[in-house]
Scaffold this active site. Structure first.
Site, PDB file in Angstrom:
ATOM      1  N   LYS A  45       0.747  -1.175  -0.059  1.00 31.05           N
ATOM      2  CA  LYS A  45       0.165  -0.093  -0.053  1.00 31.05           C
ATOM      3  C   LYS A  45       0.871   1.230  -0.082  1.00 31.05           C
ATOM      4  CE  LYS A  45      -3.476   2.015   2.933  1.00 31.05           C
ATOM      5  NZ  LYS A  45      -3.991   2.647   1.681  1.00 31.05           N
ATOM      6  N   ASN A 123       4.265   6.371  -7.172  1.00 30.50           N
ATOM      7  CA  ASN A 123       2.996   6.825  -7.655  1.00 30.50           C
ATOM      8  C   ASN A 123       2.918   8.391  -7.994  1.00 30.50           C
ATOM      9  OD1 ASN A 123       0.186   7.250  -7.736  1.00 30.50           O
ATOM     10  ND2 ASN A 123      -0.153   6.553  -5.536  1.00 30.50           N
ATOM     11  N   CYS A 126      -0.339  11.652  -7.403  1.00 32.85           N
ATOM     12  CA  CYS A 126      -0.632  12.485  -6.346  1.00 32.85           C
ATOM     13  C   CYS A 126      -0.095  13.872  -6.562  1.00 32.85           C
ATOM     14  CB  CYS A 126      -0.109  12.029  -4.951  1.00 32.85           C
ATOM     15  SG  CYS A 126       1.852  11.504  -5.263  1.00 32.85           S
ATOM     16  N   LYS A 161       4.582   4.348 -11.858  1.00 30.19           N
ATOM     17  CA  LYS A 161       3.340   4.042 -12.052  1.00 30.19           C
ATOM     18  C   LYS A 161       2.636   5.298 -12.623  1.00 30.19           C
ATOM     19  CE  LYS A 161      -0.843   1.963  -9.835  1.00 30.19           C
ATOM     20  NZ  LYS A 161      -0.975   1.356  -8.907  1.00 30.19           N
ATOM     21  N   GLY A 236      -8.725  -3.470 -14.004  1.00 32.30           N
ATOM     22  CA  GLY A 236     -10.024  -4.326 -14.127  1.00 32.30           C
ATOM     23  C   GLY A 236      -9.567  -5.924 -14.589  1.00 32.30           C
TER      24      GLY A 236
HETATM   25  C1  LIG Z   1      -8.771   0.874  -2.617  1.00 34.73           C
HETATM   26  C2  LIG Z   1      -7.447   0.736  -3.428  1.00 34.73           C
HETATM   27  C3  LIG Z   1      -6.607   1.618  -3.131  1.00 34.73           C
HETATM   28  C4  LIG Z   1      -5.625   1.808  -4.139  1.00 34.73           C
HETATM   29  N1  LIG Z   1      -4.150   2.590  -3.156  1.00 34.73           N
HETATM   30  C5  LIG Z   1      -3.547   2.777  -4.259  1.00 34.73           C
HETATM   31  C6  LIG Z   1      -2.081   3.215  -3.837  1.00 34.73           C
HETATM   32  O1  LIG Z   1      -1.799   3.238  -2.602  1.00 34.73           O
HETATM   33  N2  LIG Z   1      -0.911   3.497  -4.817  1.00 34.73           N
HETATM   34  C7  LIG Z   1      -1.229   3.327  -5.887  1.00 34.73           C
HETATM   35  O2  LIG Z   1      -0.068   3.455  -6.918  1.00 34.73           O
HETATM   36  N3  LIG Z   1      -2.354   2.980  -6.484  1.00 34.73           N
HETATM   37  C8  LIG Z   1      -3.313   2.373  -5.722  1.00 34.73           C
HETATM   38  N4  LIG Z   1      -4.632   1.945  -6.147  1.00 34.73           N
HETATM   39  C9  LIG Z   1      -4.715   1.545  -7.461  1.00 34.73           C
HETATM   40  C10 LIG Z   1      -4.475   0.043  -7.776  1.00 34.73           C
HETATM   41  O3  LIG Z   1      -3.130  -0.282  -7.712  1.00 34.73           O
HETATM   42  C11 LIG Z   1      -4.486  -0.191  -9.450  1.00 34.73           C
HETATM   43  O4  LIG Z   1      -3.547   0.692 -10.057  1.00 34.73           O
HETATM   44  C12 LIG Z   1      -5.818   0.198 -10.100  1.00 34.73           C
HETATM   45  O5  LIG Z   1      -7.060   0.008  -8.972  1.00 34.73           O
HETATM   46  C13 LIG Z   1      -6.500  -0.352 -11.368  1.00 34.73           C
HETATM   47  O6  LIG Z   1      -6.379  -1.650 -11.142  1.00 34.73           O
HETATM   48  P1  LIG Z   1      -7.710  -2.703 -10.772  1.00 34.73           P
HETATM   49  O7  LIG Z   1      -8.777  -2.093 -12.019  1.00 34.73           O
HETATM   50  O8  LIG Z   1      -7.306  -4.067 -11.128  1.00 34.73           O
HETATM   51  O9  LIG Z   1      -8.053  -2.405  -9.465  1.00 34.73           O
HETATM   52  C14 LIG Z   1      -5.508   1.528  -5.442  1.00 34.73           C
HETATM   53  C15 LIG Z   1      -6.746   1.169  -5.915  1.00 34.73           C
HETATM   54  C16 LIG Z   1      -7.714   0.635  -5.039  1.00 34.73           C
HETATM   55  C17 LIG Z   1      -9.138   0.181  -5.287  1.00 34.73           C
END
Ligand SMILES: Cc1cc2nc3c(=O)[nH]c(=O)nc-3n(C[C@H](O)[C@H](O)[C@H](O)COP(=O)(O)O)c2cc1C
Length: 297
Positions: A45, A123, A126, A161, A236
């Site tokens: 995270k 990341n 931000c 990212k 997704g």
């Molecule tokens: C609850 C949640 C928390 C997330 N926290 C972060 C984070 O702290 N840092 C980050 O780079 N991406 C974060 N993401 C983005 C995910 O790592 C991912 O890039 C994004 O959800 C797309 O993939 P998915 O559709 O498979 O979830 C978060 C996504 C979700 C749903």
């Protein structure tokens, strides 16, 4: 014999399945549930230099085919996270530190503190507070600068990212590559909003899950056509079919995000499906399908 290993910078992944940041905690939470033998790397995270409280609830909204989250990057700060290292090491899987910061200096300080991780992921979704709050990953020169500055302070595998919330995605990707990124991961969440029908209150958040899969797939392809460094594709993915589409689009590895919230056993299920797909076609590894789609338009 099927070879599923992948090299991302200096990082050797046993499988091409990466757990995406924010959806698998510190890996510790998944003990006894997730089969870590199917996991190539865990991205923890997002962490910042100092603790962050994040947003008050509600933080997660269900949407048709996805989730909208506004966690607000809650985390206990890098010092506390480093204390978890012995526990985080237990699954025996490479660990990627996902970092977020509001200034270049903070990104550098954080990266320098991450010596015990196997790789660093910046990341860029931000805001850069010193320069008017513009999101790092929306602007190629900002993204390139922060990547280049972090590159100077660490020899670790450096993953950047990308945010999909920009019309300059390919230029941002190229700027990060030129500044020394070893790999790119994409996509982070798409900006969206939700409204309460009784109070008319509205919240901005990041959309993820199956709803964004075609958008994310297209983003991965566009970046693949622009850069040479490996891509970790996500957005997704819920099963092996989705994963294979990302490989065909050009990803070297894939990220499982929102699906982990619903099905923490997804890594084994997706990996078995990928192996089956390859075997049935007499293919030997991801390299046999990577980037191999054929455009029909
Ligand atoms: C609850 C949640 C928390 C997330 N926290 C972060 C984070 O702290 N840092 C980050 O780079 N991406 C974060 N993401 C983005 C995910 O790592 C991912 O890039 C994004 O959800 C797309 O993939 P998915 O559709 O498979 O979830 C978060 C996504 C979700 C749903």
């Amino acid at each position: 014999m099927i070879d599923l290993s992948v090299k991302i910078g200096e990082l050797e992944l046993k499988t091409p399945i990466v757990l995406a940041s924010g959806t698998c905690g510190y890996g510790i939470e998944l003990k006894g549930i997730t089969d870590f033998g199917a996991v190539g790397a865990i991205t923890i995270k997002g962490v910042s230099l100092t603790p962050k409280e994040g947003n008050p609830p509600p933080r997660i909204f269900e949407t048709p085919c996805g989730v909208l989250n506004r966690i607000g990057l809650e985390n206990p700060g890098i010092e506390k996270v480093l204390e978890l290292m012995p526990e985080m090491r237990k699954p025996g899987v490479p660990l990627i530190a996902n970092l977020h910061a509001e200034t270049v200096d903070d990104f550098k300080k954080l990266a320098a503190l991450c010596m015990d991780f196997d790789a660093i992921e910046l990341n860029l979704s931000c805001p850069n507070v010193k320069e008017g709050g513009i999101v790092w990953g929306k602007d190629p020169s900002l993204a390139g600068r922060v990547t280049g500055e972090v590159r100077k302070v660490t020899k670790k595998t450096l993953i950047v990212k990308l945010t999909p919330n920009t019309d300059r995605l390919e230029d941002v990707a190229l700027a990060c590559e030129e500044a020394g990124a070893d790999a790119l991961s994409l996509v982070n969440t798409y900006q969206g909003m939700e409204i309460d029908l009784d109070t008319w209150e509205a919240w901005r958040g990041g959309l993820s899950g199956p709803a964004i899969r075609p958008l994310a797939l297209f983003a991965v392809r566009r970046v693949y056509e622009k850069v040479k460094i490996p891509l970790i594709g996500m957005g997704g993915i819920k099963d092996e079919n989705d994963a294979i589409k990302f490989f065909l689009a050009g990803a070297s590895a894939i990220g499982l995000g929102s699906i982990m919230l619903r099905d923490p056993e997804a890594p084994r299920r997706v990996l078995s499906g990928i192996i089956k797909y390859l075997k049935e076609r007499n293919l030997h590894g991801i390299k046999d399908i990577k980037g191999r789609l054929r455009w029909k338009d």
